[in-house]
Design an enzyme around this catalytic site. Structure first.
Site, PDB file in Angstrom:
ATOM      1  N   CYS A  47       0.851  -1.188   0.000  1.00 42.08           N
ATOM      2  CA  CYS A  47       0.000   0.000   0.000  1.00 42.08           C
ATOM      3  C   CYS A  47       0.890   1.242   0.000  1.00 42.08           C
ATOM      4  CB  CYS A  47      -0.897  -0.017   1.230  1.00 42.08           C
ATOM      5  SG  CYS A  47      -1.902   1.475   1.407  1.00 42.08           S
ATOM      6  N   CYS A  50       0.330   3.021   3.590  1.00 41.20           N
ATOM      7  CA  CYS A  50       0.765   2.507   4.895  1.00 41.20           C
ATOM      8  C   CYS A  50       1.787   1.386   4.820  1.00 41.20           C
ATOM      9  CB  CYS A  50      -0.452   2.035   5.693  1.00 41.20           C
ATOM     10  SG  CYS A  50      -1.196   0.515   5.057  1.00 41.20           S
ATOM     11  N   CYS A  65      -6.951  -3.843 -19.409  1.00 44.27           N
ATOM     12  CA  CYS A  65      -7.931  -2.830 -19.016  1.00 44.27           C
ATOM     13  C   CYS A  65      -7.300  -1.470 -18.774  1.00 44.27           C
ATOM     14  CB  CYS A  65      -8.711  -3.283 -17.785  1.00 44.27           C
ATOM     15  SG  CYS A  65      -7.739  -3.305 -16.267  1.00 44.27           S
ATOM     16  N   CYS A  96      -7.664  -0.736   1.343  1.00 38.77           N
ATOM     17  CA  CYS A  96      -6.651  -1.295   2.240  1.00 38.77           C
ATOM     18  C   CYS A  96      -7.276  -1.425   3.626  1.00 38.77           C
ATOM     19  CB  CYS A  96      -5.431  -0.377   2.302  1.00 38.77           C
ATOM     20  SG  CYS A  96      -4.227  -0.866   3.560  1.00 38.77           S
ATOM     21  N   CYS A  99      -5.278   0.989   6.429  1.00 40.63           N
ATOM     22  CA  CYS A  99      -5.369   2.452   6.478  1.00 40.63           C
ATOM     23  C   CYS A  99      -6.656   2.992   5.850  1.00 40.63           C
ATOM     24  CB  CYS A  99      -4.152   3.087   5.814  1.00 40.63           C
ATOM     25  SG  CYS A  99      -4.106   2.942   4.009  1.00 40.63           S
ATOM     26  N   HIS A 102      -8.395   3.939  -0.542  1.00 40.52           N
ATOM     27  CA  HIS A 102      -9.061   3.388  -1.724  1.00 40.52           C
ATOM     28  C   HIS A 102      -8.001   2.849  -2.686  1.00 40.52           C
ATOM     29  CE1 HIS A 102     -11.757   3.170  -5.234  1.00 40.52           C
ATOM     30  NE2 HIS A 102     -10.760   3.730  -5.915  1.00 40.52           N
ATOM     31  N   HIS A 105     -11.138  -1.397  -7.798  1.00 40.55           N
ATOM     32  CA  HIS A 105     -12.394  -2.142  -7.793  1.00 40.55           C
ATOM     33  C   HIS A 105     -12.159  -3.618  -8.118  1.00 40.55           C
ATOM     34  CE1 HIS A 105     -13.860   2.013  -8.238  1.00 40.55           C
ATOM     35  NE2 HIS A 105     -14.909   1.573  -7.571  1.00 40.55           N
ATOM     36  N   ASP A 109     -14.483 -10.970 -13.555  1.00 36.01           N
ATOM     37  CA  ASP A 109     -14.116 -11.437 -14.897  1.00 36.01           C
ATOM     38  C   ASP A 109     -12.627 -11.767 -14.997  1.00 36.01           C
ATOM     39  OD1 ASP A 109     -12.953  -8.973 -14.784  1.00 36.01           O
ATOM     40  OD2 ASP A 109     -14.168  -8.066 -16.364  1.00 36.01           O
ATOM     41  N   ARG A 117     -10.877 -10.212 -10.788  1.00 37.56           N
ATOM     42  CA  ARG A 117      -9.938  -9.201 -11.284  1.00 37.56           C
ATOM     43  C   ARG A 117      -9.922  -8.026 -10.321  1.00 37.56           C
ATOM     44  NH1 ARG A 117     -10.839  -4.623 -14.980  1.00 37.56           N
ATOM     45  NH2 ARG A 117     -12.872  -5.518 -15.493  1.00 37.56           N
ATOM     46  N   CYS A 119      -8.767  -4.688  -9.940  1.00 30.30           N
ATOM     47  CA  CYS A 119      -8.325  -3.615 -10.840  1.00 30.30           C
ATOM     48  C   CYS A 119      -7.862  -2.459  -9.959  1.00 30.30           C
ATOM     49  CB  CYS A 119      -9.510  -3.220 -11.720  1.00 30.30           C
ATOM     50  SG  CYS A 119      -9.120  -1.972 -12.940  1.00 30.30           S
TER      51      CYS A 119
HETATM   52 FE    FE Z   1      -2.870   1.056   3.482  1.00 29.78          FE
END
Ligand code: FE
Length: 130
Positions: A47, A50, A65, A96, A99, A102, A105, A109, A117, A119
């Site tokens: 991440c 963090c 993609c 995550c 922390c 974001h 998604h 598929d 997946r 993504c």
């Molecule tokens: Fe994190």
């Protein structure tokens, strides 16, 4: 799993503007622009907020993609999922667990055997090569 809590001011100071926009404001980087979109070096993806280990390069694949795609997380406890109803879609948001940042998604598929997946925005990740 240790919880990482920081003030908005701390996040702004420690993250780059793009990392902040993705991790803390649920932004999405433009497709095919991210640092790790076409990186397949062996290593661990942490991440960017963090440092928690989120994915392993063993599960990274080229989904076409425009964002890094993984077929599985590093462990069952590293990620959190929520329903994201923005932009007129119903998607699974991936965060995550440590922390709350974001990441991206989750779509059903992906390749066998998981069929998933993940993504993920490059800006939310930091590759530690091995
Ligand atoms: Fe994190």
């Amino acid at each position: 799993m240790s919880e990482v809590r920081k003030t908005d001011e701390e996040w702004r100071r420690e993250l780059t503007p793009e990392q902040y926009r993705v991790l803390r404001e649920k932004g999405t980087e433009a497709p095919f622009t991210g640092e790790y979109d076409h990186v397949f070096e062996p290593g661990v993806y942490r991440c960017a907020g963090c440092g928690t280990q989120l994915f392993d390069s063993d599960t990274k694949y080229d989904s076409g993609c425009g964002w890094p795609a993984f077929s599985a997380p590093a462990s069952d406890e590293t990620l959190e999922e929520e329903t994201d109803a923005s932009h007129g879609m119903s998607r699974r948001e991936v965060l995550c667990a440590s922390c709350g940042g974001h990441l991206g998604h989750l779509f059903p598929d992906g390749p066998a055997p998981t069929g998933q997946r993940y993504c993920i925005n490059s800006a939310a990740l930091r590759l530690e090569e091995r």
